[in-house]
Motif scaffolding. Structure first.
Motif, PDB file in Angstrom:
ATOM      1  N   SER A  68      -0.847  11.145  -4.477  1.00 55.88           N
ATOM      2  CA  SER A  68      -1.684   9.931  -4.447  1.00 55.88           C
ATOM      3  C   SER A  68      -0.919   8.745  -3.859  1.00 55.88           C
ATOM      4  O   SER A  68      -1.255   7.588  -4.127  1.00 55.88           O
ATOM      5  CB  SER A  68      -2.188   9.586  -5.852  1.00 55.88           C
ATOM      6  OG  SER A  68      -1.114   9.316  -6.731  1.00 55.88           O
ATOM      7  N   LEU A  69       0.113   9.039  -3.045  1.00 56.79           N
ATOM      8  CA  LEU A  69       0.910   7.978  -2.423  1.00 56.79           C
ATOM      9  C   LEU A  69       0.017   6.955  -1.739  1.00 56.79           C
ATOM     10  O   LEU A  69      -0.911   7.309  -1.015  1.00 56.79           O
ATOM     11  CB  LEU A  69       1.878   8.579  -1.401  1.00 56.79           C
ATOM     12  CG  LEU A  69       2.746   7.577  -0.634  1.00 56.79           C
ATOM     13  CD1 LEU A  69       4.178   8.099  -0.508  1.00 56.79           C
ATOM     14  CD2 LEU A  69       2.186   7.281   0.758  1.00 56.79           C
ATOM     15  N   TYR A  70       0.304   5.675  -2.001  1.00 60.52           N
ATOM     16  CA  TYR A  70      -0.531   4.602  -1.464  1.00 60.52           C
ATOM     17  C   TYR A  70       0.375   3.411  -1.140  1.00 60.52           C
ATOM     18  O   TYR A  70       0.911   2.760  -2.035  1.00 60.52           O
ATOM     19  CB  TYR A  70      -1.585   4.198  -2.500  1.00 60.52           C
ATOM     20  CG  TYR A  70      -2.825   3.515  -1.948  1.00 60.52           C
ATOM     21  CD1 TYR A  70      -2.743   2.507  -1.003  1.00 60.52           C
ATOM     22  CD2 TYR A  70      -4.091   3.885  -2.399  1.00 60.52           C
ATOM     23  CE1 TYR A  70      -3.878   1.893  -0.504  1.00 60.52           C
ATOM     24  CE2 TYR A  70      -5.237   3.273  -1.914  1.00 60.52           C
ATOM     25  CZ  TYR A  70      -5.129   2.279  -0.965  1.00 60.52           C
ATOM     26  OH  TYR A  70      -6.258   1.660  -0.464  1.00 60.52           O
ATOM     27  N   LEU A  71       0.556   3.155   0.146  1.00 58.05           N
ATOM     28  CA  LEU A  71       1.353   2.026   0.616  1.00 58.05           C
ATOM     29  C   LEU A  71       0.434   1.039   1.327  1.00 58.05           C
ATOM     30  O   LEU A  71      -0.686   1.373   1.714  1.00 58.05           O
ATOM     31  CB  LEU A  71       2.447   2.492   1.585  1.00 58.05           C
ATOM     32  CG  LEU A  71       3.301   3.693   1.173  1.00 58.05           C
ATOM     33  CD1 LEU A  71       4.282   4.046   2.284  1.00 58.05           C
ATOM     34  CD2 LEU A  71       4.031   3.426  -0.128  1.00 58.05           C
ATOM     35  N   VAL A  72       0.923  -0.176   1.514  1.00 56.05           N
ATOM     36  CA  VAL A  72       0.153  -1.168   2.265  1.00 56.05           C
ATOM     37  C   VAL A  72       1.105  -1.944   3.168  1.00 56.05           C
ATOM     38  O   VAL A  72       2.241  -2.240   2.783  1.00 56.05           O
ATOM     39  CB  VAL A  72      -0.618  -2.125   1.323  1.00 56.05           C
ATOM     40  CG1 VAL A  72       0.335  -2.953   0.471  1.00 56.05           C
ATOM     41  CG2 VAL A  72      -1.562  -3.025   2.100  1.00 56.05           C
ATOM     42  N   ALA A  73       0.660  -2.202   4.397  1.00 55.39           N
ATOM     43  CA  ALA A  73       1.405  -3.027   5.343  1.00 55.39           C
ATOM     44  C   ALA A  73       0.756  -4.404   5.379  1.00 55.39           C
ATOM     45  O   ALA A  73      -0.424  -4.533   5.727  1.00 55.39           O
ATOM     46  CB  ALA A  73       1.408  -2.400   6.732  1.00 55.39           C
ATOM     47  N   LEU A  74       1.522  -5.427   5.000  1.00 50.60           N
ATOM     48  CA  LEU A  74       1.056  -6.815   5.002  1.00 50.60           C
ATOM     49  C   LEU A  74       1.621  -7.526   6.224  1.00 50.60           C
ATOM     50  O   LEU A  74       2.834  -7.459   6.479  1.00 50.60           O
ATOM     51  CB  LEU A  74       1.512  -7.539   3.732  1.00 50.60           C
ATOM     52  CG  LEU A  74       1.037  -6.960   2.397  1.00 50.60           C
ATOM     53  CD1 LEU A  74       1.752  -7.655   1.245  1.00 50.60           C
ATOM     54  CD2 LEU A  74      -0.469  -7.109   2.267  1.00 50.60           C
ATOM     55  N   VAL A  75       0.771  -8.217   6.963  1.00 54.23           N
ATOM     56  CA  VAL A  75       1.182  -8.806   8.237  1.00 54.23           C
ATOM     57  C   VAL A  75       1.843 -10.165   8.050  1.00 54.23           C
ATOM     58  O   VAL A  75       1.368 -11.008   7.291  1.00 54.23           O
ATOM     59  CB  VAL A  75      -0.023  -8.923   9.181  1.00 54.23           C
ATOM     60  CG1 VAL A  75       0.291  -9.830  10.367  1.00 54.23           C
ATOM     61  CG2 VAL A  75      -0.433  -7.542   9.676  1.00 54.23           C
TER      62      VAL A  75
ATOM     63  N   PHE B 266      -4.713  -9.993   6.899  1.00 54.49           N
ATOM     64  CA  PHE B 266      -4.791  -8.666   7.501  1.00 54.49           C
ATOM     65  C   PHE B 266      -3.747  -7.726   6.914  1.00 54.49           C
ATOM     66  O   PHE B 266      -2.568  -8.064   6.791  1.00 54.49           O
ATOM     67  CB  PHE B 266      -4.621  -8.744   9.014  1.00 54.49           C
ATOM     68  CG  PHE B 266      -4.901  -7.422   9.691  1.00 54.49           C
ATOM     69  CD1 PHE B 266      -6.198  -6.975   9.857  1.00 54.49           C
ATOM     70  CD2 PHE B 266      -3.860  -6.616  10.128  1.00 54.49           C
ATOM     71  CE1 PHE B 266      -6.465  -5.752  10.460  1.00 54.49           C
ATOM     72  CE2 PHE B 266      -4.115  -5.392  10.738  1.00 54.49           C
ATOM     73  CZ  PHE B 266      -5.430  -4.966  10.891  1.00 54.49           C
ATOM     74  N   HIS B 267      -4.199  -6.532   6.558  1.00 56.98           N
ATOM     75  CA  HIS B 267      -3.328  -5.525   5.964  1.00 56.98           C
ATOM     76  C   HIS B 267      -3.860  -4.138   6.322  1.00 56.98           C
ATOM     77  O   HIS B 267      -5.036  -3.973   6.646  1.00 56.98           O
ATOM     78  CB  HIS B 267      -3.242  -5.694   4.441  1.00 56.98           C
ATOM     79  CG  HIS B 267      -4.570  -5.696   3.756  1.00 56.98           C
ATOM     80  ND1 HIS B 267      -5.445  -6.768   3.797  1.00 56.98           N
ATOM     81  CD2 HIS B 267      -5.202  -4.736   3.015  1.00 56.98           C
ATOM     82  CE1 HIS B 267      -6.538  -6.484   3.107  1.00 56.98           C
ATOM     83  NE2 HIS B 267      -6.420  -5.259   2.629  1.00 56.98           N
ATOM     84  N   VAL B 268      -2.971  -3.161   6.262  1.00 59.33           N
ATOM     85  CA  VAL B 268      -3.300  -1.787   6.628  1.00 59.33           C
ATOM     86  C   VAL B 268      -2.943  -0.877   5.458  1.00 59.33           C
ATOM     87  O   VAL B 268      -1.859  -0.975   4.879  1.00 59.33           O
ATOM     88  CB  VAL B 268      -2.527  -1.348   7.888  1.00 59.33           C
ATOM     89  CG1 VAL B 268      -2.820   0.114   8.225  1.00 59.33           C
ATOM     90  CG2 VAL B 268      -2.887  -2.249   9.075  1.00 59.33           C
ATOM     91  N   HIS B 269      -3.857   0.024   5.109  1.00 63.02           N
ATOM     92  CA  HIS B 269      -3.656   0.962   4.013  1.00 63.02           C
ATOM     93  C   HIS B 269      -3.028   2.251   4.553  1.00 63.02           C
ATOM     94  O   HIS B 269      -3.493   2.798   5.559  1.00 63.02           O
ATOM     95  CB  HIS B 269      -4.982   1.286   3.337  1.00 63.02           C
ATOM     96  CG  HIS B 269      -5.675   0.076   2.782  1.00 63.02           C
ATOM     97  ND1 HIS B 269      -5.573  -0.306   1.470  1.00 63.02           N
ATOM     98  CD2 HIS B 269      -6.470  -0.853   3.390  1.00 63.02           C
ATOM     99  CE1 HIS B 269      -6.274  -1.404   1.280  1.00 63.02           C
ATOM    100  NE2 HIS B 269      -6.829  -1.760   2.432  1.00 63.02           N
ATOM    101  N   ILE B 270      -2.005   2.751   3.856  1.00 64.96           N
ATOM    102  CA  ILE B 270      -1.286   3.964   4.261  1.00 64.96           C
ATOM    103  C   ILE B 270      -1.304   4.906   3.061  1.00 64.96           C
ATOM    104  O   ILE B 270      -0.635   4.669   2.055  1.00 64.96           O
ATOM    105  CB  ILE B 270       0.160   3.627   4.670  1.00 64.96           C
ATOM    106  CG1 ILE B 270       0.173   2.575   5.789  1.00 64.96           C
ATOM    107  CG2 ILE B 270       0.915   4.887   5.085  1.00 64.96           C
ATOM    108  CD1 ILE B 270       1.536   1.958   6.048  1.00 64.96           C
ATOM    109  N   VAL B 271      -2.093   5.977   3.159  1.00 63.34           N
ATOM    110  CA  VAL B 271      -2.403   6.807   1.992  1.00 63.34           C
ATOM    111  C   VAL B 271      -2.149   8.275   2.309  1.00 63.34           C
ATOM    112  O   VAL B 271      -2.370   8.735   3.438  1.00 63.34           O
ATOM    113  CB  VAL B 271      -3.891   6.614   1.598  1.00 63.34           C
ATOM    114  CG1 VAL B 271      -4.266   7.467   0.392  1.00 63.34           C
ATOM    115  CG2 VAL B 271      -4.181   5.143   1.313  1.00 63.34           C
TER     116      VAL B 271
END
Length: 316
Positions: free
Chosen positions: A186-193, A250-255
């Protein structure tokens, strides 16, 4: 009121429930609305507490005799049986708990279970209805994001960072608050700009060809971090952007690609990063031209005006 070492349980014990505003038997989660003490005399303020049962790891479930303290048979039919069991005390945590305090009415609406409606947003409706709604959001709503970007909070959790320079956008990658930091499936990362001074990047609609280097770097570095730290191989991630997003920075979900069933991955909200990059390569201003379809909950601030405007959208 503040959470700190040794205080967390006593603070949660002071929670007074008002109502259960959401529950999901699939994700084994519940969202509670109530109050917590502010620490000033007898004052209390609104709080939202989300509870979700944590996942088992493979080693743990391989020894059921050590895992279960009791079992009760519910039904048996041919080769199928249904039972209820109780867990023994475990080293691993049974619950992941998220707290929002003090919670605003906007938070309450967001986390309350609600009916959804599909709307179509033309570029004209974005300019007339959606963009003014986004611009009106107070900076305080994303102060928690700025705290992370400025390394005031969660600095020890940053997995990768590219700072903004002059006109160059940067970003950092951090575990998302929804992840328990343990269960790789269930790995869940987020990239914040990181936006350069004087520039803003709020949502999918703001993306232009100038942002392609940023998006490509997020894709590459997200895959590298997941592979080096958790052994996730190529193709093992689902990387996407929400529209509408839950917050307008703006952010990107990495799952993990095996983490299925998340509401935020449904059609009408999640846009794959690879698809976004491909569209911008075809036309650097495409997100100013597209009509976008997405779900809105009845508690969303855009629900009423966008519903009223749907009669203007002739092609469904």
């Amino acid at each position: 009121m503040a959470f700190g070492q040794g205080q967390d349980l006593s603070v949660l014990a002071a929670f007074k429930l008002k109502e259960i505003i959401n529950e999901d038997p699939i994700t084994h989660s519940a969202t509670l609305l109530g109050t917590l003490p502010t620490g000033k005399d007898d004052e209390r303020d609104q709080a939202i507490i989300s509870l979700q049962k944590t996942a088992f790891d493979a080693e743990e479930v391989g020894r059921l005799d050590g895992l279960l303290s009791s079992v009760k048979l519910l039904e048996s039919n041919d080769i199928y049986s249904w039972l209820l069991g109780s867990l023994k005390p475990r080293d691993a945590a049974d619950l992941k708990i998220n707290v929002i305090f003090p919670a605003t009415e906007v938070h309450v609406r967001k986390y309350t279970r609600q009916n959804l409606v599909l709307v179509r947003e033309t570029p004209e409706l974005y300019t007339r209805i959606v963009e003014p709604y986004i611009v009106a959001f107070p900076p305080s709503r994303t102060e928690w994001v700025q705290n992370i970007l400025a390394h005031k909070k969660e600095a020890h959790k940053v997995l990768y960072e590219e700072p903004a320079e002059d006109n160059k956008f940067g970003f950092l990658i951090i575990p998302d608050m929804k992840w328990d930091l343990v269960t790789i499936s269930s790995l869940y990362l987020v990239a914040l700009v990181h936006a350069p001074r004087g520039k803003a990047l709020r949502s999918l609609r703001d993306l232009r060809s100038e942002h392609l280097p940023l998006l490509r770097s997020i894709k590459v570095q997200g895959a590298r971090v997941a592979k080096e730290r958790w052994g996730i191989q190529d193709g093992g991630l689902r990387v996407f952007v929400h529209y509408q997003p839950s917050y307008y920075h703006f952010h990107v979900h990495i799952v993990n690609a095996n983490y299925t069933g998340l509401p935020g991955q449904s059609v009408g909200q999640a846009h794959l990063l690879d698809d976004i990059i491909a569209l911008l390569e075809l036309d650097g201003e495409i997100f100013t031209k597209l009509t976008l379809s997405y779900n809105l909950g009845e508690q969303h601030g855009l629900y009423v005006p966008m519903q009223a405007a749907q009669r203007e959208v002739l092609s469904y």
